[in-house]
Design a protein around this motif. Structure first.
Motif, PDB file in Angstrom:
ATOM      1  N   GLN A 110      29.205  25.332  38.067  1.00 56.65           N
ATOM      2  CA  GLN A 110      28.945  24.865  36.702  1.00 56.65           C
ATOM      3  C   GLN A 110      29.947  25.465  35.717  1.00 56.65           C
ATOM      4  O   GLN A 110      30.341  24.809  34.755  1.00 56.65           O
ATOM      5  N   THR A 111      30.377  26.690  35.965  1.00 57.01           N
ATOM      6  CA  THR A 111      31.332  27.363  35.095  1.00 57.01           C
ATOM      7  C   THR A 111      32.741  26.820  35.267  1.00 57.01           C
ATOM      8  O   THR A 111      33.463  26.623  34.290  1.00 57.01           O
ATOM      9  N   ASP A 112      33.121  26.592  36.521  1.00 55.92           N
ATOM     10  CA  ASP A 112      34.477  26.143  36.832  1.00 55.92           C
ATOM     11  C   ASP A 112      34.398  25.073  37.924  1.00 55.92           C
ATOM     12  O   ASP A 112      34.624  25.363  39.109  1.00 55.92           O
ATOM     13  N   PRO A 113      34.049  23.837  37.557  1.00 59.97           N
ATOM     14  CA  PRO A 113      33.826  22.781  38.552  1.00 59.97           C
ATOM     15  C   PRO A 113      35.077  22.451  39.363  1.00 59.97           C
ATOM     16  O   PRO A 113      36.166  22.313  38.813  1.00 59.97           O
ATOM     17  N   ALA A 114      34.887  22.356  40.671  1.00 64.49           N
ATOM     18  CA  ALA A 114      35.944  21.939  41.593  1.00 64.49           C
ATOM     19  C   ALA A 114      35.266  21.429  42.859  1.00 64.49           C
ATOM     20  O   ALA A 114      34.312  22.042  43.339  1.00 64.49           O
ATOM     21  N   PRO A 115      35.737  20.317  43.404  1.00 66.83           N
ATOM     22  CA  PRO A 115      35.060  19.729  44.570  1.00 66.83           C
ATOM     23  C   PRO A 115      35.012  20.655  45.785  1.00 66.83           C
ATOM     24  O   PRO A 115      34.028  20.656  46.522  1.00 66.83           O
TER      25      PRO A 115
END
Length: 121
Positions: free
Chosen positions: A95-100
């Protein structure tokens, strides 16, 4: 036999065990997360929805694990709680740093535990 009775008879034979229901819920969460990975468009409502579903599911597992009336061995309950803590930390990170790629660990955990619950591990 009436239509309603026939339907009940069919469904009563196919009712899943609690372990299978848990496995199905974990796989549903994994599918939602995998769908986000495969169709990544950045942080969007699909990501939010998938993360929320997974977090709620793991909140239930953690609450059950720490319940005094849980019949599982203390070690198993502790392992479930520890995995749940990791899932919650990973969720905050996403949630803080979205990445797949950050979703992979959540997908793997859910799939592996579902396989164990279903006796496929």
């Amino acid at each position: 036999m009436s239509s309603a009775a026939a339907t009940y008879a069919r469904n009563s034979k196919t009712t899943a065990s609690p372990r299978e229901i848990e496995a199905q819920a974990l796989l549903k969460a994994a599918r939602q997360l995998q769908d986000v990975v495969e169709n990544w468009r950045g942080p969007d409502s699909r990501l939010t929805s998938a993360i929320l579903f997974n977090r709620k599911l793991w909140s239930i597992f953690m609450s059950d694990a720490i319940s005094d009336d849980n019949p599982l061995a203390a070690e198993i309950r502790q392992n479930i709680a520890n995995i749940g803590i990791f899932v919650m930390k990973q969720t905050v990170e996403i949630q803080t740093d979205p990445a797949p790629e950050k979703l992979k660990s959540l997908i793997d955990i859910n799939c592996n535990i579902a396989a164990g619950l279903s006796g496929r591990a």
